[in-house]
Design an enzyme around this catalytic site. Structure first.
Site, PDB file in Angstrom:
ATOM      1  CE  LYS A  45      -4.516  -1.419   1.652  1.00 26.51           C
ATOM      2  NZ  LYS A  45      -4.659  -2.774   2.162  1.00 26.51           N
TER       3      LYS A  45
ATOM      4  CE  LYS B  70      -5.839  -8.235  -2.069  1.00 28.08           C
ATOM      5  NZ  LYS B  70      -6.244  -7.921  -0.737  1.00 28.08           N
TER       6      LYS B  70
ATOM      7  CE  LYS C 205     -12.389  -3.748  -0.513  1.00 27.28           C
ATOM      8  NZ  LYS C 205     -13.287  -4.106   0.527  1.00 27.28           N
TER       9      LYS C 205
END
Ligand code: TYM
Length: 336
Positions: free
Chosen positions: A115, A203, A206
């Site tokens: 992130k 993966k 969203k």
């Protein structure tokens, strides 16, 4: 009574990955064990604000909780539904655990590395998020935490923090079971990681931009079916469950198993050696479309009031349990 606990952030619409990796396993476990376990289902809204929020956070929270009901969660007096920010003990324990955790172990978290990658600066919440997650779990002495594979590292961190704390102050925290045992308890063959449909090395997430890479829970069933039909496969031409060599095909087999509630080994055995990828895709597309049709119809029958009533009871319970555990911790440190 032992506690089973999980949370899903409500930053946006959820993906099929969230549904199959965390929501559905939790609902199945809850329905199986709620006669003799506490079942804690919460929305980590303080975790949400480390990142952008699509739409209105309040509406997203209520929608996320409705999803559990639409997925078949049965409510009884042992099922507790709450919002993290309505139980201030979470933030308080997070601070205390910040003083137990080390910079080194927190910096090693893959999610933090991913992130923060490429950003000149990132907020401190992104760094601290696994510690808040540890607080979420330890306040309720939860032994079982059904989650997708991407969160396993955070369970191991929680175990390390709890063990270190107990070593210093005595047996105050219940240490959650190891991830290998979590997987066994969830009744799945392995940790669940639903892959991106176009790029199955990654993966399903969203935050990936390409619409065809992910199935969202509000996708029209026909649209979801089309996305499955256009999923990336490989050129080997034989169906085999092998996440390394054939991640696209393996992902479809995994989705089929979870959506139809069939053990993965049965699904892989039934399709082993088949040569038509088209047939497999058609079957999975039909199964996903059927699941979404039923899920969305159920969702439409659930009112906001139903959720608010659950929250009122759940937050009373959560504050009671969390404050009692927090007090033990505060006393250990000499804060009380
Ligand atoms: P979050 O909100 O990113 O994801 C919610 C759950 O969905 C699972 N998941 C997946 N599983 C399989 N395949 C995928 N493609 C996939 N994508 C997401 C995640 O593993 C997760 O279980 N930190 C947590 C929320 C949290 C929490 C907690 C969970 C906060 N406190 C305490 C359990 C206990 C998170 O950000 O998950």
């Amino acid at each position: 009574m032992k506690t089973i606990l999980t949370g899903i952030r409500a930053n946006s619409e959820l993906t099929l990955g969230n549904y199959l990796g965390a929501l559905l396993p939790m609902v199945r476990l809850a329905n199986q064990h709620s006669a003799d376990h506490h079942i804690n289902i919460f929305v980590p809204d303080l975790h949400s604000i480390i990142a952008d929020i699509d739409g209105d956070l309040q509406k997203n929270i209520i929608r996320t909780l409705k999803y559990y009901l639409a997925a078949g969660l049965k409510i009884n007096e042992n099922v507790h539904v709450y919002r993290q920010s309505y139980v201030p003990a979470h933030s308080e324990l997070c601070w205390i655990l910040n003083c137990v955790a080390t910079m080194g172990e927190t910096s090693r978290m893959t999610q933090y590395k991913e992130k923060s990658e490429g950003r000149e600066s990132c907020n401190v919440g992104i760094f601290d998020y696994p510690i808040l997650m540890a607080a979420d779990i330890l306040l309720y002495s939860a032994e079982y935490v059904p989650i997708g594979e991407d969160q396993f590292q955070h369970i191991e961190l929680t175990r390390n923090l709890a063990t270190r704390f107990n070593h210093r102050f005595g047996e105050i925290f219940t240490v959650p079971v190891k991830t290998a045992e979590q997987v066994k308890f969830m009744g799945v063959d392995d940790g669940i990681r639903i892959r991106d449909l176009l790029n199955p090395e990654k993966k399903m997430s969203k935050s990936t931009k390409a619409e065809n890479s992910k199935i969202m829970l509000d996708d029209a069933p026909e649209r979801a079916a089309k996305k499955i039909m256009s999923a990336t496969t490989d050129s080997l031409g034989k169906v085999k469950f092998d996440m390394w060599a054939q991640p696209g095909i393996s992902n479809l087999l995994q989705i089929e198993a979870l959506v139809t509630d069939t053990p993965l080994h049965e699904v892989t055995a039934a399709w082993a050696g088949e040569t038509s990828y088209g047939e497999l895709k058609k079957k999975v597309a039909d199964s996903v479309a059927k699941m979404l049709t039923e899920f969305q119809a159920k969702l439409a029958t659930i009112s906001d009031e139903e959720v608010y009533e659950l929250l009122e009871n759940g937050e009373k319970y959560a504050n009671h349990v969390a404050n009692a555990k927090l007090l033990e911790v505060q006393k250990a440190f000499g804060l009380r």
